[in-house]
Design a protein around this motif. Sequence first.
Motif, PDB file in Angstrom:
ATOM      1  N   TYR A  76      31.835  57.836 101.012  1.00  0.00           N
ATOM      2  CA  TYR A  76      31.117  58.632 102.009  1.00  0.00           C
ATOM      3  C   TYR A  76      31.826  59.954 102.261  1.00  0.00           C
ATOM      4  O   TYR A  76      31.201  61.014 102.271  1.00  0.00           O
ATOM      5  CB  TYR A  76      30.992  57.844 103.314  1.00  0.00           C
ATOM      6  N   SER A  77      33.140  59.889 102.443  1.00  0.00           N
ATOM      7  CA  SER A  77      33.887  61.102 102.796  1.00  0.00           C
ATOM      8  C   SER A  77      33.840  62.135 101.671  1.00  0.00           C
ATOM      9  O   SER A  77      33.692  63.339 101.932  1.00  0.00           O
ATOM     10  CB  SER A  77      35.331  60.758 103.140  1.00  0.00           C
ATOM     11  N   SER A  78      33.941  61.680 100.429  1.00  0.00           N
ATOM     12  CA  SER A  78      33.890  62.640  99.323  1.00  0.00           C
ATOM     13  C   SER A  78      32.477  63.209  99.150  1.00  0.00           C
ATOM     14  O   SER A  78      32.323  64.375  98.792  1.00  0.00           O
ATOM     15  CB  SER A  78      34.362  61.996  98.020  1.00  0.00           C
ATOM     16  N   LEU A  79      31.458  62.397  99.456  1.00  0.00           N
ATOM     17  CA  LEU A  79      30.071  62.898  99.408  1.00  0.00           C
ATOM     18  C   LEU A  79      29.870  64.005 100.422  1.00  0.00           C
ATOM     19  O   LEU A  79      29.331  65.075 100.093  1.00  0.00           O
ATOM     20  CB  LEU A  79      29.082  61.755  99.677  1.00  0.00           C
ATOM     21  N   LEU A  83      29.054  67.975  99.722  1.00  0.00           N
ATOM     22  CA  LEU A  83      27.898  68.652 100.320  1.00  0.00           C
ATOM     23  C   LEU A  83      28.332  69.918 101.060  1.00  0.00           C
ATOM     24  O   LEU A  83      27.667  70.948 100.986  1.00  0.00           O
ATOM     25  CB  LEU A  83      27.156  67.720 101.276  1.00  0.00           C
ATOM     26  N   LYS A  84      29.450  69.837 101.772  1.00  0.00           N
ATOM     27  CA  LYS A  84      29.955  71.011 102.493  1.00  0.00           C
ATOM     28  C   LYS A  84      30.403  72.111 101.529  1.00  0.00           C
ATOM     29  O   LYS A  84      30.145  73.287 101.764  1.00  0.00           O
ATOM     30  CB  LYS A  84      31.097  70.614 103.418  1.00  0.00           C
ATOM     31  N   LYS A  85      31.069  71.717 100.429  1.00  0.00           N
ATOM     32  CA  LYS A  85      31.539  72.694  99.441  1.00  0.00           C
ATOM     33  C   LYS A  85      30.378  73.408  98.768  1.00  0.00           C
ATOM     34  O   LYS A  85      30.431  74.606  98.509  1.00  0.00           O
ATOM     35  CB  LYS A  85      32.394  72.016  98.378  1.00  0.00           C
ATOM     36  N   SER A  86      29.311  72.653  98.471  1.00  0.00           N
ATOM     37  CA  SER A  86      28.154  73.261  97.820  1.00  0.00           C
ATOM     38  C   SER A  86      27.188  73.882  98.832  1.00  0.00           C
ATOM     39  O   SER A  86      26.098  74.295  98.483  1.00  0.00           O
ATOM     40  CB  SER A  86      27.430  72.237  96.957  1.00  0.00           C
ATOM     41  N   GLN A  87      27.605  73.932 100.109  1.00  0.00           N
ATOM     42  CA  GLN A  87      26.862  74.589 101.193  1.00  0.00           C
ATOM     43  C   GLN A  87      25.452  74.037 101.368  1.00  0.00           C
ATOM     44  O   GLN A  87      24.497  74.777 101.576  1.00  0.00           O
ATOM     45  CB  GLN A  87      26.834  76.096 100.985  1.00  0.00           C
ATOM     46  N   ILE A  88      25.338  72.713 101.254  1.00  0.00           N
ATOM     47  CA  ILE A  88      24.070  72.044 101.547  1.00  0.00           C
ATOM     48  C   ILE A  88      24.121  71.600 102.998  1.00  0.00           C
ATOM     49  O   ILE A  88      24.888  70.718 103.357  1.00  0.00           O
ATOM     50  CB  ILE A  88      23.832  70.838 100.616  1.00  0.00           C
TER      51      ILE A  88
END
Length: 111
Positions: A76-79, A83-88
Amino acid sequence: MTRIKRGNVARNRRKKIFKLAKGYRGAHSKLFRVAKQQVIKALRYSYRGRKNKKRNFRRLWITRINAAARTQDISYSSLISQLKKSQIAINRKMLSQLAVVDTATFNLEEE
């Protein structure tokens, strides 16, 4: 000095409390003093319950997202960090809805 009658004020005050105490058992809905205490207690519980409801739903969403992510061998944490890194910018409520209803789209979001 004239006499002040406050029958309406007192009756309306009591009626308001008794209306809120409707459905309580025994004296809790019949006697004003007890009913008032129970109404105050119930309102305190309902305020706290509204806060707990938000907390519980967030826990449920995170659990659902985690379960769906684990089927794809990702935590969950890596997902969430991906998502935050890819700005979703998608909130946990919508993400869990995708995980439950539309797994194909959820798997695309993951990658």
